[in-house]
Write an enzyme that holds these catalytic residues in place. Structure first.
Site: not given
Ligand code: RIB
Ligand code: CA
Length: 307
Positions: A193, A228, A239-241
């Site tokens: 991610t 960030y 773009l984690h979740d």
């Protein structure tokens, strides 16, 4: 796919919700909420607001307010804004939460639809661990559990070695990853991610394609991008979740290793995901890489279908 998202919304949680809502192959049954990025009260409020914003039939359940064993860390307001949606102030939602708690709902819905439900957990794993503690067969009744959390080879994002969701409730993460019952568990952590760089022009593209949901994501994304940029000097966020929701449908986009896993529950490495080489350790699938361009394009394409 019958999907439930366990979530602490949160900017990237909102991105994951709008992706799932717009996907023609996803029936988004419920959001179960959890403390983490925000308090449980704000997680519930934000989840209700998200479903209301697009008229979704998705139910919302209140989950745990704190970790199983450690004192709660403060909400990540410096990452996601004071109440989770950057600098944007939302109206109070009109909808209310369902009566069942998150853990009781997860147990009940998997009894009703054994082998059919995908659970995508994108916050601390407390609700999932509580469901396992109440009903040890719970994990085995899921079609798959896809977790945004942990890192094997990449640096942590809250300490040298820990990722935020596992660090916020390391005991819960350990229970979920080490439960002995057979289960199809996939982790999508910082190994992939943090490699997917989302930019202001990407938010612009979403806003153009989707004037309501995309514009909202662009507005709350400004705060997230700034966090960030302050931290890394680069004008990109991870773009984690959304990557975890994408992995529910497209594991082929990812490079996967299979390991027994555990989570450090104390010391400097608290929250670190570790390989457990014991022969009887239940195995999980760990996304250690993937096709960054395809994952990002898939996210933009699908999420842009929202109103
Ligand atoms: O480490 C990233 C995770 O922590 C994401 O789920 C984000 O929303 C935060 O909860
Ligand atoms: Ca999250």
């Amino acid at each position: 796919m019958k999907l439930i998202i366990d979530t602490d919304p949160g900017v990237d949680d909102a991105m994951a919700f709008y992706y799932a809502h717009a996907h023609p192959q996803i029936e988004l049954l419920a959001l179960t909420t959890i403390f983490g990025n925000v308090t449980i009260d704000d997680a519930l409020r934000n989840a209700l607001w998200l479903t209301e914003s697009v008229g979704a039939a998705t139910k919302v359940h209140r989950g745990a307010a704190q970790p199983l064993s450690i004192p709660p860390n403060p909400p990540a307001d410096f990452v996601h804004g004071p109440r989770g949606f950057g600098g944007i102030i939302i109206n109070e939602p009109n909808r209310s939460a369902e009566a069942l708690s998150a853990a009781d709902y997860l147990i009940s819905i998997t009894r009703k639809h054994p082998g059919e439900i995908t659970l995508c957990a994108v916050g601390p794993l407390t609700n999932v661990a509580l469901a396992i503690q109440k009903d040890p067969q719970f994990l085995s009744r899921l079609q798959q559990l896809v977790i945004m959390g942990g890192t094997l080879y990449a640096k942590g994002n809250v300490s040298e070695t820990a990722e935020a969701n596992f660090w916020n409730d390391p005991h819960a993460a350990h229970i979920v990853l080490s439960a002995p019952q057979p289960a199809n568990v996939i982790t999508v952590g910082l190994d992939i991610t943090d490699k997917i760089e989302f930019t202001a022009p990407d938010f612009d593209r979403l806003a153009q394609a989707s004037p309501k949901a995309g514009e909202f994501l662009k507005s709350i994304g400004a705060f997230y991008l700034q966090f960030y940029q302050n931290r890394s000097g680069k004008a990109t966020c991870s773009l984690h979740d959304p990557s975890a929701v994408i992995a529910c449908l497209h594991p082929e986009f990812f490079t996967i290793e299979t390991h027994g896993l555990s989570v450090a529950m104390s010391g400097d490495d608290i929250g670190q995901m570790q390989i457990n080489t014991a022969v009887n350790a239940r195995k999980s699938h760990v996304c250690v890489g993937g096709d960054v361009a395809i994952i990002k394009e898939n996210f933009l394409n699908i999420t842009g279908r929202n109103p």
